[in-house]
Design a protein around this motif. Structure first.
Motif, PDB file in Angstrom:
ATOM      1  N   ARG A  20     -30.263 -24.675 -42.977  1.00 38.12           N
ATOM      2  CA  ARG A  20     -29.914 -24.550 -44.506  1.00 38.12           C
ATOM      3  C   ARG A  20     -29.514 -23.229 -44.807  1.00 38.12           C
ATOM      4  N   ALA A  21     -28.942 -22.489 -43.687  1.00 42.35           N
ATOM      5  CA  ALA A  21     -28.773 -21.093 -43.932  1.00 42.35           C
ATOM      6  C   ALA A  21     -27.543 -20.924 -44.908  1.00 42.35           C
ATOM      7  N   GLY A  22     -26.597 -21.934 -44.822  1.00 38.33           N
ATOM      8  CA  GLY A  22     -25.531 -21.987 -45.728  1.00 38.33           C
ATOM      9  C   GLY A  22     -24.365 -21.678 -45.021  1.00 38.33           C
ATOM     10  N   ARG A  23     -23.095 -21.371 -45.605  1.00 41.13           N
ATOM     11  CA  ARG A  23     -21.828 -21.270 -45.139  1.00 41.13           C
ATOM     12  C   ARG A  23     -21.781 -19.979 -44.501  1.00 41.13           C
ATOM     13  N   ALA A  24     -22.439 -18.926 -44.735  1.00 39.87           N
ATOM     14  CA  ALA A  24     -22.333 -17.707 -44.266  1.00 39.87           C
ATOM     15  C   ALA A  24     -22.656 -17.566 -42.868  1.00 39.87           C
ATOM     16  N   ARG A  25     -23.976 -18.110 -42.620  1.00 37.55           N
ATOM     17  CA  ARG A  25     -24.389 -18.290 -41.086  1.00 37.55           C
ATOM     18  C   ARG A  25     -23.528 -19.080 -40.328  1.00 37.55           C
ATOM     19  N   TYR A  26     -22.830 -20.461 -40.831  1.00 32.89           N
ATOM     20  CA  TYR A  26     -22.062 -21.074 -40.264  1.00 32.89           C
ATOM     21  C   TYR A  26     -20.952 -20.473 -39.520  1.00 32.89           C
ATOM     22  N   GLU A  27     -20.258 -19.664 -40.597  1.00 27.46           N
ATOM     23  CA  GLU A  27     -19.179 -18.904 -40.280  1.00 27.46           C
ATOM     24  C   GLU A  27     -19.400 -17.832 -39.125  1.00 27.46           C
ATOM     25  N   GLN A  28     -20.749 -17.234 -39.400  1.00 28.18           N
ATOM     26  CA  GLN A  28     -20.940 -16.190 -38.250  1.00 28.18           C
ATOM     27  C   GLN A  28     -21.272 -16.872 -36.698  1.00 28.18           C
ATOM     28  N   ILE A  29     -21.878 -18.001 -36.925  1.00 22.48           N
ATOM     29  CA  ILE A  29     -21.785 -18.691 -35.613  1.00 22.48           C
ATOM     30  C   ILE A  29     -20.626 -19.199 -35.166  1.00 22.48           C
ATOM     31  N   LYS A  30     -19.570 -19.689 -35.841  1.00 19.35           N
ATOM     32  CA  LYS A  30     -18.420 -20.196 -35.708  1.00 19.35           C
ATOM     33  C   LYS A  30     -17.450 -18.917 -35.121  1.00 19.35           C
ATOM     34  N   GLY A  31     -17.545 -17.563 -35.604  1.00 21.26           N
ATOM     35  CA  GLY A  31     -17.008 -16.698 -35.159  1.00 21.26           C
ATOM     36  C   GLY A  31     -17.599 -16.232 -33.606  1.00 21.26           C
ATOM     37  N   TRP A  32     -18.837 -16.175 -33.431  1.00 21.79           N
ATOM     38  CA  TRP A  32     -19.353 -16.032 -32.377  1.00 21.79           C
ATOM     39  C   TRP A  32     -18.933 -17.030 -31.185  1.00 21.79           C
TER      40      TRP A  32
END
Length: 100
Positions: A20-32
């Motif tokens: 439930r961390a949101g879009r910012a966390r998703y984008e961070q993981i996606k970049g990693w």
């Protein structure tokens, strides 16, 4: 090593899909994940695995073809032959170039 890699991938997917961390966390993981995928060591391993899979497919192609041919022959030999009619069904007449 495969089990460890599968666990890491599964855990990451589970976290991303369940968070439930949101879009910012998703984008961070996606970049990693993207940077990991484009790492030359990972791509080298992917290329090695692709080459190995292609070689395995070439090595097994004739054996698989033979098994497929045998399976088809077995199926065809078990299939009953269709009934061959030498006369037209009742109530019909022949018509066509063979009438004579």
């Amino acid at each position: 090593m495969k089990a460890k890699s599968a666990f890491v991938v599964g855990a990451t997917l589970g976290y991303v899909l369940g968070t439930r961390a949101g879009r910012a966390r998703y984008e961070q993981i996606k970049g990693w994940a993207s940077s990991l995928w484009h790492d030359p060591r990972v791509q080298s391993r992917v290329d090695d695995l692709e080459a190995g899979a292609a070689q395995f497919a070439k090595d097994q192609a004739s054996a698989l073809k033979d098994k497929a041919v045998d399976a088809v022959r077995s199926t065809v030999s078990r299939t009953p032959e269709p009934e061959v009619r030498t006369t037209p069904p009742d109530g019909t007449t022949r018509s066509g170039p063979l009438d004579g």
